[in-house]
Write a protein that holds these residues in place. Structure first.
Motif, mmCIF file in Angstrom:
data_model
loop_
_atom_site.group_PDB
_atom_site.id
_atom_site.type_symbol
_atom_site.label_atom_id
_atom_site.label_comp_id
_atom_site.label_asym_id
_atom_site.label_seq_id
_atom_site.Cartn_x
_atom_site.Cartn_y
_atom_site.Cartn_z
ATOM 1 N N ASP A 211 -73.673 -39.439 -61.944
ATOM 2 C CA ASP A 211 -73.298 -39.223 -63.827
ATOM 3 C C ASP A 211 -72.023 -39.358 -63.470
ATOM 4 O OD1 ASP A 211 -72.157 -37.443 -62.493
ATOM 5 O OD2 ASP A 211 -73.165 -35.365 -63.792
ATOM 6 N N VAL A 212 -70.631 -40.302 -62.740
ATOM 7 C CA VAL A 212 -69.540 -40.250 -62.424
ATOM 8 C C VAL A 212 -69.473 -41.572 -63.157
ATOM 9 C CG1 VAL A 212 -69.536 -39.139 -60.854
ATOM 10 C CG2 VAL A 212 -70.030 -41.340 -60.312
ATOM 11 N N PRO A 213 -68.596 -42.201 -63.351
ATOM 12 C CA PRO A 213 -68.783 -43.318 -64.158
ATOM 13 C C PRO A 213 -68.851 -44.296 -63.437
ATOM 14 C CG PRO A 213 -66.371 -42.190 -65.000
ATOM 15 C CD PRO A 213 -66.864 -41.498 -63.537
ATOM 16 N N LEU A 214 -68.807 -46.026 -64.339
ATOM 17 C CA LEU A 214 -68.663 -47.007 -63.198
ATOM 18 C C LEU A 214 -67.251 -47.140 -62.118
ATOM 19 C CD1 LEU A 214 -69.585 -49.827 -65.680
ATOM 20 C CD2 LEU A 214 -71.062 -48.639 -64.158
ATOM 21 N N HIS A 215 -68.168 -47.312 -60.638
ATOM 22 C CA HIS A 215 -67.392 -47.488 -59.586
ATOM 23 C C HIS A 215 -67.042 -48.432 -58.513
ATOM 24 C CE1 HIS A 215 -70.028 -45.732 -56.948
ATOM 25 N NE2 HIS A 215 -70.666 -44.957 -57.915
ATOM 26 N N GLN A 216 -66.282 -48.854 -58.059
ATOM 27 C CA GLN A 216 -66.152 -49.954 -56.950
ATOM 28 C C GLN A 216 -67.860 -49.832 -55.584
ATOM 29 O OE1 GLN A 216 -61.733 -49.559 -55.885
ATOM 30 N NE2 GLN A 216 -61.808 -51.278 -57.040
ATOM 31 N N GLY A 217 -67.815 -48.921 -55.499
ATOM 32 C CA GLY A 217 -68.967 -48.887 -54.527
ATOM 33 C C GLY A 217 -70.061 -49.580 -54.846
ATOM 34 N N LEU A 218 -70.311 -49.746 -56.100
ATOM 35 C CA LEU A 218 -71.843 -50.980 -56.785
ATOM 36 C C LEU A 218 -71.405 -51.830 -56.168
ATOM 37 C CD1 LEU A 218 -71.675 -49.040 -61.064
ATOM 38 C CD2 LEU A 218 -73.030 -48.122 -58.610
ATOM 39 N N ASP A 219 -70.325 -52.769 -56.301
ATOM 40 C CA ASP A 219 -70.267 -53.327 -55.660
ATOM 41 C C ASP A 219 -70.964 -54.099 -54.313
ATOM 42 O OD1 ASP A 219 -69.018 -54.383 -57.654
ATOM 43 O OD2 ASP A 219 -66.877 -55.006 -56.283
ATOM 44 N N GLY A 220 -71.306 -52.705 -53.514
ATOM 45 C CA GLY A 220 -72.755 -52.748 -52.554
ATOM 46 C C GLY A 220 -72.218 -52.263 -50.988
ATOM 47 N N ALA A 221 -73.424 -52.231 -49.941
ATOM 48 C CA ALA A 221 -72.282 -51.072 -49.130
ATOM 49 C C ALA A 221 -71.409 -51.859 -48.010
ATOM 50 C CB ALA A 221 -73.459 -50.908 -48.209
ATOM 51 N N PHE A 222 -70.771 -50.815 -47.960
ATOM 52 C CA PHE A 222 -69.610 -51.205 -46.499
ATOM 53 C C PHE A 222 -69.464 -50.134 -45.203
ATOM 54 C CE2 PHE A 222 -67.050 -49.197 -49.587
ATOM 55 C CZ PHE A 222 -66.036 -48.726 -49.156
ATOM 56 N N LYS A 223 -69.688 -50.787 -44.300
ATOM 57 C CA LYS A 223 -69.052 -50.083 -42.918
ATOM 58 C C LYS A 223 -67.091 -49.994 -42.666
ATOM 59 C CE LYS A 223 -73.613 -49.534 -41.377
ATOM 60 N NZ LYS A 223 -74.524 -48.819 -40.169
ATOM 61 N N ILE A 224 -67.029 -49.152 -42.547
ATOM 62 C CA ILE A 224 -65.364 -48.847 -41.494
ATOM 63 C C ILE A 224 -65.795 -49.113 -39.683
ATOM 64 C CG2 ILE A 224 -63.195 -48.963 -41.173
ATOM 65 C CD1 ILE A 224 -63.239 -48.651 -43.884
ATOM 66 N N PHE A 225 -65.549 -49.456 -38.670
ATOM 67 C CA PHE A 225 -65.954 -49.055 -37.629
ATOM 68 C C PHE A 225 -63.767 -48.399 -36.825
ATOM 69 C CE2 PHE A 225 -69.544 -52.250 -38.227
ATOM 70 C CZ PHE A 225 -69.936 -51.196 -37.487
ATOM 71 N N LYS A 226 -63.739 -47.200 -36.411
ATOM 72 C CA LYS A 226 -62.910 -47.520 -36.093
ATOM 73 C C LYS A 226 -62.364 -47.444 -34.580
ATOM 74 C CE LYS A 226 -61.026 -45.014 -40.085
ATOM 75 N NZ LYS A 226 -60.390 -44.383 -40.527
ATOM 76 N N PHE A 227 -61.806 -48.274 -33.766
ATOM 77 C CA PHE A 227 -61.934 -47.989 -32.223
ATOM 78 C C PHE A 227 -60.354 -47.461 -31.931
ATOM 79 C CE2 PHE A 227 -63.497 -51.413 -34.575
ATOM 80 C CZ PHE A 227 -65.006 -51.419 -33.594
ATOM 81 N N THR A 228 -60.539 -46.713 -30.128
ATOM 82 C CA THR A 228 -59.530 -46.714 -29.507
ATOM 83 C C THR A 228 -58.913 -47.938 -28.773
ATOM 84 O OG1 THR A 228 -60.606 -43.910 -29.396
ATOM 85 C CG2 THR A 228 -58.805 -44.970 -27.857
ATOM 86 N N GLY A 229 -57.986 -47.779 -29.370
ATOM 87 C CA GLY A 229 -56.877 -49.420 -28.627
ATOM 88 C C GLY A 229 -56.882 -50.379 -29.512
ATOM 89 N N ALA A 230 -57.852 -50.471 -30.411
ATOM 90 C CA ALA A 230 -57.838 -52.021 -31.369
ATOM 91 C C ALA A 230 -58.186 -50.942 -32.298
ATOM 92 C CB ALA A 230 -59.472 -52.594 -30.689
#
Length: 282
Positions: A211-230
Motif C-alpha cells: 500500500d505504499v505509493p509508487l516508488h523507484q524499486g518498481l523499476d526492477g531488482a538489484f544488489k549492492i556487493f561490498k568488499f573489504t579493501g575494494a
C-alpha cells in the motif's frame, strides 16, 4: 600441449581489454610479475586477465592508467593517447552482458562481506528453498538444465552459514509473499524458511508493503556487493541480460535507491509478522 588461443577482441569489450592488457605489457617489456606489481596482483592473476578468464577491475584500471601516464615523457611516441584508456574501457564493459553472467555474479557474491538486496519479483535466490527454486526455474521459457541450475543456486546459499558469513540486508516487495506457486505447500514451506533465516545473526529481511505509493524499486531488482579493501559493485538483471556496475557514482545511485526503499519497509518485527500471516493463510 597446445597453447590457449588469446580472446578475440572483436567479440566483446572484455576480450578487447584482455588483448589490450597483453599488448601494453609487451610494449612496456614487463614480465607478469612486474606487471602484477603495478596493479597489485600476482603473476597467475595477470595471466588470467590476459586470457579473459577474469575481468579487469576499475581500481586496477586506474592504477594501470596512472602508471602509463607517468611514463609519457619516455614513451611519447607510442603511449601518447592511452591516459585513462583502461578506466574508460572497464567502465564501458560494466554495462556489457557476459557470456557467463551467473558465474561472474556468484564470484562477487562469494567474496562480499556485505550484500544489500532489493527484490520485487520473487524470493531472492539466497533465500529460496529447493522446491520454490525448482518451480521458479521451471516456469521460465528459456531452455536450461533445471537440475544443474538448481544445484548451483542451493550451493550459493552456503555463504549464509559459513565461517565469517556476509551480512545480508534484504528488502522484498510484499506482493512476492502472496504470489502462488504450483502447490500451496511450496510457498508455505518457502515462507517458513524465510522466518528461519531471520533468526540468523547475519540476515535481515524487511518487507515493503503493497500500500505504499509508487516508488523507484518498481523499476526492477538489484544488489549492492561490498568488499573489504575494494570498491563496492552494483548488480542488476533483466529477462535476457544483466549489468554489473563498477562506476562509483552509479553504485552510489543504487545505494541511494536502496536507502529510500528501506525507509518504506516495515520494521523487522512487523516484517516477520507479515511473512507469518501470509504463511498461515496458504
Amino acid at each position: 600441449m597446445s597453447r590457449r588461443q588469446p580472446p578475440d577482441p572483436r567479440l566483446s569489450l572484455r576480450n578487447l581489454i584482455a588483448a589490450e592488457l597483453r599488448l601494453i605489457r609487451r610494449e612496456l617489456r614487463l614480465s607478469g610479475v612486474e606487471f602484477g606489481e603495478i596493479i597489485h596482483l600476482d603473476k597467475t592473476m595477470i595471466s588470467r586477465l590476459e586470457s579473459g578468464e577474469r575481468p579487469l577491475q576499475l581500481d586496477q584500471a586506474k592504477l594501470l592508467d596512472a602508471h602509463i601516464a607517468s611514463l609519457r615523457p619516455r614513451y611519447t611516441d607510442n603511449l601518447d593517447n592511452v591516459h585513462a584508456r583502461f578506466e574508460a574501457l572497464v567502465t564501458l564493459a560494466s554495462g556489457e552482458p557476459s557470456d557467463d553472467w551467473g558465474r561472474e555474479h556468484e564470484r562477487h557474491e562469494q567474496r562480499a562481506h556485505a550484500i544489500q538486496v532489493w527484490e520485487s519479483g520473487y524470493i531472492p535466490g539466497l533465500f529460496q528453498t529447493a522446491d520454490y527454486a525448482r518451480s521458479m526455474i521451471s516456469a521460465t521459457d528459456v531452455p536450461m538444465d533445471v537440475d544443474k541450475l538448481l544445484a548451483r543456486r542451493l550451493d550459493r546459499q552456503q555463504i549464509l552459514t559459513r565461517d565469517n558469513p556476509p551480512q545480508v540486508w534484504a528488502l522484498i516487495d510484499a506482493g512476492i509473499l502472496m504470489r502462488p506457486t504450483d502447490n500451496p505447500s511450496i510457498m508455505r514451506g518457502q515462507l517458513a524458511h524465510l522466518l528461519e533465516l531471520t533468526e540468523l545473526p547475519n540476515v535481515t529481511i524487511r518487507v515493503v508493503p503493497q500500500d505504499v505509493p509508487l516508488h523507484q524499486g518498481l523499476d526492477g531488482a538489484f544488489k549492492i556487493f561490498k568488499f573489504t579493501g575494494a570498491l563496492p559493485l552494483g548488480y542488476t538483471e533483466a529477462a535476457f541480460g544483466w549489468r554489473l556496475v563498477s562506476d562509483p557514482s552509479e553504485v552510489d545511485l543504487f545505494a541511494l535507491r536502496w536507502e529510500r526503499l528501506s525507509a518504506l519497509a516495515l520494521p523487522v518485527s512487523a516484517s516477520k509478522a507479515t511473512i507469518r500471516e501470509h504463511m498461515e493463510t496458504m
